[in-house]
Write a protein that holds these residues in place. Structure first.
Motif, PDB file in Angstrom:
ATOM      1  N   SER A 311       0.755  -1.085  -0.092  1.00  3.00           N
ATOM      2  CA  SER A 311      -0.048   0.097   0.268  1.00  3.00           C
ATOM      3  C   SER A 311       1.083   1.437  -0.078  1.00  3.00           C
ATOM      4  O   SER A 311       0.460   2.368  -0.653  1.00  3.00           O
ATOM      5  CB  SER A 311      -0.961  -0.134   1.095  1.00  3.00           C
ATOM      6  OG  SER A 311      -0.214   0.066   2.514  1.00  3.00           O
ATOM      7  N   MET A 312       1.862   0.964   0.593  1.00  2.00           N
ATOM      8  CA  MET A 312       2.756   2.388   0.952  1.00  2.00           C
ATOM      9  C   MET A 312       3.766   2.477  -0.720  1.00  2.00           C
ATOM     10  O   MET A 312       3.871   3.900  -0.942  1.00  2.00           O
ATOM     11  CB  MET A 312       3.843   2.227   2.029  1.00  2.00           C
ATOM     12  CG  MET A 312       3.236   2.352   3.306  1.00  2.00           C
ATOM     13  SD  MET A 312       4.406   2.194   4.726  1.00  2.00           S
ATOM     14  CE  MET A 312       4.687   4.132   4.820  1.00  2.00           C
ATOM     15  N   ALA A 313       3.929   1.660  -1.112  1.00  2.00           N
ATOM     16  CA  ALA A 313       4.767   1.516  -2.300  1.00  2.00           C
ATOM     17  C   ALA A 313       3.909   2.142  -3.515  1.00  2.00           C
ATOM     18  O   ALA A 313       4.412   3.086  -4.232  1.00  2.00           O
ATOM     19  CB  ALA A 313       5.235   0.200  -2.836  1.00  2.00           C
ATOM     20  N   GLY A 335      -9.189  -1.948  -2.307  1.00  2.00           N
ATOM     21  CA  GLY A 335      -9.793  -3.355  -2.903  1.00  2.00           C
ATOM     22  C   GLY A 335      -8.945  -4.196  -3.833  1.00  2.00           C
ATOM     23  O   GLY A 335      -8.945  -5.148  -3.353  1.00  2.00           O
ATOM     24  N   ILE A 336      -8.146  -3.512  -4.625  1.00  2.00           N
ATOM     25  CA  ILE A 336      -7.430  -4.246  -5.588  1.00  2.00           C
ATOM     26  C   ILE A 336      -6.450  -5.152  -4.585  1.00  2.00           C
ATOM     27  O   ILE A 336      -6.070  -6.315  -4.747  1.00  2.00           O
ATOM     28  CB  ILE A 336      -6.638  -3.397  -6.389  1.00  2.00           C
ATOM     29  CG1 ILE A 336      -7.719  -2.893  -7.646  1.00  2.00           C
ATOM     30  CG2 ILE A 336      -5.642  -4.357  -7.521  1.00  2.00           C
ATOM     31  CD1 ILE A 336      -7.317  -2.009  -8.391  1.00  2.00           C
ATOM     32  N   LEU A 337      -5.817  -4.577  -3.616  1.00  2.00           N
ATOM     33  CA  LEU A 337      -4.628  -5.253  -3.034  1.00  2.00           C
ATOM     34  C   LEU A 337      -5.388  -6.090  -2.041  1.00  2.00           C
ATOM     35  O   LEU A 337      -4.537  -7.002  -1.670  1.00  2.00           O
ATOM     36  CB  LEU A 337      -3.898  -3.793  -2.205  1.00  2.00           C
ATOM     37  CG  LEU A 337      -2.987  -3.072  -2.814  1.00  2.00           C
ATOM     38  CD1 LEU A 337      -2.388  -1.811  -2.093  1.00  2.00           C
ATOM     39  CD2 LEU A 337      -1.865  -3.830  -3.513  1.00  2.00           C
ATOM     40  N   MET A 338      -6.440  -5.877  -1.495  1.00  3.66           N
ATOM     41  CA  MET A 338      -6.973  -6.895  -0.607  1.00  3.66           C
ATOM     42  C   MET A 338      -7.240  -8.161  -1.517  1.00  3.66           C
ATOM     43  O   MET A 338      -7.205  -9.240  -0.891  1.00  3.66           O
ATOM     44  CB  MET A 338      -8.533  -6.395  -0.188  1.00  3.66           C
ATOM     45  CG  MET A 338      -8.400  -5.320   0.830  1.00  3.66           C
ATOM     46  SD  MET A 338     -10.132  -4.758   1.341  1.00  3.66           S
ATOM     47  CE  MET A 338     -10.941  -6.167   1.968  1.00  3.66           C
ATOM     48  N   ALA A 356       2.972  -4.684  -9.765  1.00  5.41           N
ATOM     49  CA  ALA A 356       2.815  -4.615 -11.164  1.00  5.41           C
ATOM     50  C   ALA A 356       1.247  -4.869 -11.727  1.00  5.41           C
ATOM     51  O   ALA A 356       0.786  -3.963 -12.617  1.00  5.41           O
ATOM     52  CB  ALA A 356       3.577  -5.559 -11.968  1.00  5.41           C
ATOM     53  N   SER A 357       0.572  -5.594 -10.990  1.00  3.18           N
ATOM     54  CA  SER A 357      -0.850  -5.795 -11.277  1.00  3.18           C
ATOM     55  C   SER A 357      -1.659  -4.584 -10.547  1.00  3.18           C
ATOM     56  O   SER A 357      -2.749  -4.435 -11.466  1.00  3.18           O
ATOM     57  CB  SER A 357      -1.401  -7.229 -10.579  1.00  3.18           C
ATOM     58  OG  SER A 357      -1.180  -7.219  -9.279  1.00  3.18           O
ATOM     59  N   THR A 358      -1.334  -4.360  -9.639  1.00  2.87           N
ATOM     60  CA  THR A 358      -2.123  -3.158  -9.109  1.00  2.87           C
ATOM     61  C   THR A 358      -1.963  -1.790 -10.012  1.00  2.87           C
ATOM     62  O   THR A 358      -2.958  -1.053 -10.205  1.00  2.87           O
ATOM     63  CB  THR A 358      -1.591  -2.910  -7.538  1.00  2.87           C
ATOM     64  OG1 THR A 358      -1.800  -3.992  -7.028  1.00  2.87           O
ATOM     65  CG2 THR A 358      -2.460  -1.657  -7.070  1.00  2.87           C
TER      66      THR A 358
END
Length: 428
Positions: A311-313, A335-338, A356-358
């Motif tokens: 999240s920080m990156a 939501g994506i990272l969850m 990369a996917s995020t």
């Protein structure tokens, strides 16, 4: 003096210090020490799958009630989702408050080969799919799952095997006794391997410092400090409150696993202590069934340190490229990272694949920004691995206590370093 020398904590700390010194003063030599760390981690991985299998099977067979297995597993997944979501939110909030990406110059920070690396991670992220993850969870070949050391697949097979063994009733007792003896053999192997922990820690730290150099920290130093401080606060605030609910001391727990945390620091791998943590938590008073279910699952679904970093990156890269994220976009990222932080579980280099996917999904932050993080990712992996290890340890203790499967008397004896009768029954 001899007592101090024989202390594993002292030897690992000394090895880490020597690795840092060699990496700083003789970087070319230190960079060649990587095989020492890799061999040690491989030796640990060699026994991880069998230990997980035996621990889970014995735990479930001793538990007896299959409904209880489902309840513990359900509670664990709910706990993981709540805690990792809190970690994601904390990472987003701190990154927005501290703004570590402001003022970072984007030119000249990428290392050689970074373009190829970014391209590779982008390709992997494009191939990663949530449904593929679910398909991957169930092994098509049980032997293959053990051969490849896929923790999640071994976990699924072990649970099914344990349930099948439980259905045999009294006729399965001879097999359970054989597995119990076999489990002791593998833990004896682990004890032998652990004597090499200082060598592994030395090799891992020497390679990191020798390859990337302390100078690599300077351009992105603010991000590193912010990540480390955030994870420190997460451990001593959030996880401390989790344990305080049952009046268990986080500090005492950390002292109890200090040797394992030092090994993680030296090797940058939380997997290097997975079987050790399982053994120590059983010794602490947690039931084998809870330890066997929670720890392996946590290594895929409860990566607190990784979620904070991710999240920080993302916010950091947005600040570097002066992309002003709206609240809606940040909630979308959350939501994506969850989802993606779980979907890449067990994949080598999963942190960059998830990033990369995020970035691909958000479509407002240049994917090339990953190159900025390649040089310092190794230095931040220690913080991620340590936080992940502590997070899973806390989760197991909390869930064991919640299920009344934590011997509090034994826990106090271990914390106070009192003599424990090895034949004493657990008091659940």
């Amino acid at each position: 003096m001899k007592k101090i020398y024989n202390n594993l904590t002292f030897r690992v700390l000394t090895a880490i210090l020597l690795g840092i010194l060699l990496g700083h003063f003789a970087p070319s030599t230190a960079a060649q020490m990587k095989p020492l760390g890799d061999v040690f981690i491989n030796m640990i991985k060699m026994v991880i799958a069998p230990i997980i299998f035996l621990t889970i099977v014995l735990g479930i067979s001793n538990m007896g009630d299959l409904k209880k297995v489902g309840r513990v597993g359900g509670k664990a997944l709910l706990y993981f989702e709540i805690i990792t979501t809190i970690a994601l939110v904390i990472g987003l909030v701190v990154a927005n408050l501290i703004r570590p990406g402001d003022g970072v110059v984007t030119t000249g920070l990428a290392t050689s080969g970074s373009a190829e690396a970014v391209s590779r991670y982008a390709q992997q992220s494009a191939e990663m799919d949530w449904m593929d993850f679910f398909m991957h969870v169930v092994p098509s070949n049980a032997v293959g799952a053990f051969a490849e050391g896929d923790i999640l697949q071994v976990l699924v097979f072990s649970v099914l095997f344990g349930m099948g063994l439980t259905r045999m009733g009294s006729s399965g007792q001879s097999l359970i006794r054989a597995f119990d003896r076999l489990s002791k053999v593998f833990f004896n192997i682990l004890n032998i391997v652990m004597k090499l922990a200082p060598i592994g820690a030395f090799g891992g730290m020497a390679y990191t410092i020798g390859t990337y150099g302390l100078a690599a920290l300077l351009p992105l130093g603010k991000l590193m400090i912010t990540v480390y401080v955030t994870m420190f606060l997460f451990i001593f605030v959030v996880l401390n409150l989790v344990l305080r609910y049952y009046k268990i001391s986080l500090w005492q727990l950390l002292k109890y696993i200090k040797e394992e945390l030092l090994i993680v620091l030296g090797t940058s791998s939380s997997e290097s202590v997975l079987p050790l943590i399982m053994d120590k938590l059983e010794h602490l008073g947690c039931s084998r069934s809870v330890v066997g279910l929670v720890i392996p699952a946590g290594y895929s679904f409860n990566l607190d340190g990784t979620t904070i970093y991710l999240s920080m990156a993302v916010v950091f890269l947005a600040q570097v490229f002066q992309v002003d994220l709206t609240l809606a976009q940040e909630l979308t990222i959350l939501g994506i990272l969850m989802v993606t932080s779980k979907g890449a579980a067990g994949v080598t280099g999963s942190g960059f694949i998830v990033l990369a996917s995020t970035l691909t999904a958000v479509k407002v932050i240049p994917l090339e920004g990953l190159a900025l993080l390649l040089g310092v990712d190794r230095f931040m992996s220690e913080a991620r691995a340590i936080t992940n290890t502590i997070g899973n340890t806390v989760a197991t203790v909390w869930l064991a206590r919640n299920e009344n499967e934590l011997d509090m008397k034994r826990l106090r004896q271990v914390f106070n370093k009192e003599e424990i009768d090895p034949l004493a029954n657990y008091d659940y």
